[in-house]
Design an enzyme around this catalytic site. Sequence first.
Site, PDB file in Angstrom:
ATOM      1  N   TYR A  10     -36.230  51.975   0.124  1.00 33.23           N
ATOM      2  CA  TYR A  10     -35.946  50.549  -0.072  1.00 33.23           C
ATOM      3  C   TYR A  10     -36.569  49.975  -1.348  1.00 33.23           C
ATOM      4  O   TYR A  10     -37.131  48.876  -1.332  1.00 33.23           O
ATOM      5  CB  TYR A  10     -36.433  49.734   1.133  1.00 33.23           C
ATOM      6  CG  TYR A  10     -35.845  50.164   2.449  1.00 33.23           C
ATOM      7  CD1 TYR A  10     -34.480  50.345   2.610  1.00 33.23           C
ATOM      8  CD2 TYR A  10     -36.669  50.390   3.552  1.00 33.23           C
ATOM      9  CE1 TYR A  10     -33.940  50.744   3.826  1.00 33.23           C
ATOM     10  CE2 TYR A  10     -36.139  50.782   4.774  1.00 33.23           C
ATOM     11  CZ  TYR A  10     -34.768  50.954   4.906  1.00 33.23           C
ATOM     12  OH  TYR A  10     -34.244  51.336   6.105  1.00 33.23           O
ATOM     13  N   TYR A 138     -28.070  44.725  11.780  1.00 33.64           N
ATOM     14  CA  TYR A 138     -28.598  45.948  11.170  1.00 33.64           C
ATOM     15  C   TYR A 138     -28.876  46.932  12.293  1.00 33.64           C
ATOM     16  O   TYR A 138     -29.583  46.611  13.258  1.00 33.64           O
ATOM     17  CB  TYR A 138     -29.892  45.682  10.390  1.00 33.64           C
ATOM     18  CG  TYR A 138     -30.550  46.957   9.930  1.00 33.64           C
ATOM     19  CD1 TYR A 138     -30.112  47.609   8.777  1.00 33.64           C
ATOM     20  CD2 TYR A 138     -31.565  47.550  10.671  1.00 33.64           C
ATOM     21  CE1 TYR A 138     -30.693  48.806   8.378  1.00 33.64           C
ATOM     22  CE2 TYR A 138     -32.139  48.743  10.283  1.00 33.64           C
ATOM     23  CZ  TYR A 138     -31.705  49.366   9.131  1.00 33.64           C
ATOM     24  OH  TYR A 138     -32.261  50.555   8.741  1.00 33.64           O
ATOM     25  N   ASP A 232     -29.041  47.429  21.249  1.00 38.56           N
ATOM     26  CA  ASP A 232     -29.931  48.103  20.308  1.00 38.56           C
ATOM     27  C   ASP A 232     -31.302  47.441  20.409  1.00 38.56           C
ATOM     28  O   ASP A 232     -31.548  46.395  19.819  1.00 38.56           O
ATOM     29  CB  ASP A 232     -29.362  47.993  18.895  1.00 38.56           C
ATOM     30  CG  ASP A 232     -30.266  48.616  17.838  1.00 38.56           C
ATOM     31  OD1 ASP A 232     -31.397  49.018  18.179  1.00 38.56           O
ATOM     32  OD2 ASP A 232     -29.855  48.664  16.665  1.00 38.56           O
ATOM     33  N   LYS A 261     -39.056  52.978  17.856  1.00 39.30           N
ATOM     34  CA  LYS A 261     -40.190  52.335  17.202  1.00 39.30           C
ATOM     35  C   LYS A 261     -41.462  52.384  18.041  1.00 39.30           C
ATOM     36  O   LYS A 261     -42.212  53.351  17.981  1.00 39.30           O
ATOM     37  CB  LYS A 261     -39.827  50.901  16.797  1.00 39.30           C
ATOM     38  CG  LYS A 261     -38.868  50.828  15.594  1.00 39.30           C
ATOM     39  CD  LYS A 261     -38.785  49.438  15.041  1.00 39.30           C
ATOM     40  CE  LYS A 261     -37.795  49.318  13.873  1.00 39.30           C
ATOM     41  NZ  LYS A 261     -38.211  50.041  12.670  1.00 39.30           N
TER      42      LYS A 261
END
Length: 419
Positions: A10, A138, A232, A261
Amino acid sequence: MNPHSIWRPYCQMKTAPAPLEIVAADGFELITADGRRLIDGMASWWSVCHGYGQPHVVEAVQQQLVRMPHVMFGGITHEPAERLASRLVTLLPGDLDHVFFADSGSVAVEVAMKMAIGYWQRHGKPTRNRFVAFDHAYHGDTTGAMSLCDPNRSMHASYGDAILTQRHCALPTDEVSTEVFARLLEQRRDTIAAVVLEPLVQGAGGMRFHDPETVARVRSLCDEFDVLMIADEIATGFGRTGTMFAIDACDVVPDILCAGKALTAGTMTMAVTVARQNVFDAFWSDHAEDALMHGPTFMANPLACAAANASLDLFETEPRVQQAREMEAQLRTGLEPCRDLPGVVDVRCRGAIGVIQVDRLPDVEQLRQRFVDAGIWLRPFGDCIYMTPPLNLPRELVDQLCSVVVTEVTRAFKEALAR
């Protein structure tokens, strides 16, 4: 040493400043190579839910490392995975009873997409192989997940026709947007496999919030038009929004749920895709070709399973979710002074998430450096400055985090106006 041996995430490698070297992490702090200690306001991209070096997690991983660090999961099973799957389905609502292990959040989303497409294929509807996702969505950086991201506003927009084309629309937050969403499902139901949603918080698409009623509306319309729903929860799962999973606040059961995560408390990568009984049953067959053909090399890695089980122990024995709920009020109070700054669009908080949305970030690299110089680690992006600290960050450190943000953001905007 070639400074460009590592292709970094990124960032534009040619112009980006040198990355900050971290040599250790302790409790709630990152320790730099020159000895500074920074409060980690990011929890390493949402994942370090209990802080760094949590003794119970460390001990569980160390014991598993000696016993068996890895074994393939094809044709083999092991107790850490069996126990973890059993515990996860107990935590999840309804009949989300079938856990498929993946090795990253993006892969978990890819697996969910394959499950949804395979579900309809096994019901004799092979044309149902496209997805509906939402503006500002996203869902990851792998090819299939990229196609679910907002095609115009996401970091993947430049790939255009090189990735699959999915359907996108606004979240059904009001009467008009609900009608648009319903009409899309009705008109495209013969091609739609599933609707994919980040419940309550859209993460990397701008840290945007919506209410539980919106999630319930999505579930209701999926039921009406016989479309699967995929939640999600890679970012929102495990206490982040003030409930164990975001869907817990919405009183809905998705057909498929992705989590990752914080699953392993930030120790190593692992994710899961969890399916309801009806989805699993579509693959249950006497024919080998009806199986779900997917299996990452490090699927159900025993070290990761040990870390995840230890993390769930802490959720059972310590008030993590309550701490996230309590942090919301503290973040809201602490960040509120930014609301009246010129250029600030909104200040919003949910659970252990605080967001300052702006018209435009003033010199983002300089702002990041100012945060470091003031003793905190944050990584503003797009049009927002946000924090997702460990759920148990002590109150005095939450206050310090907010104080630094308010001071440095105020300073940056005043200087920008003066130029």
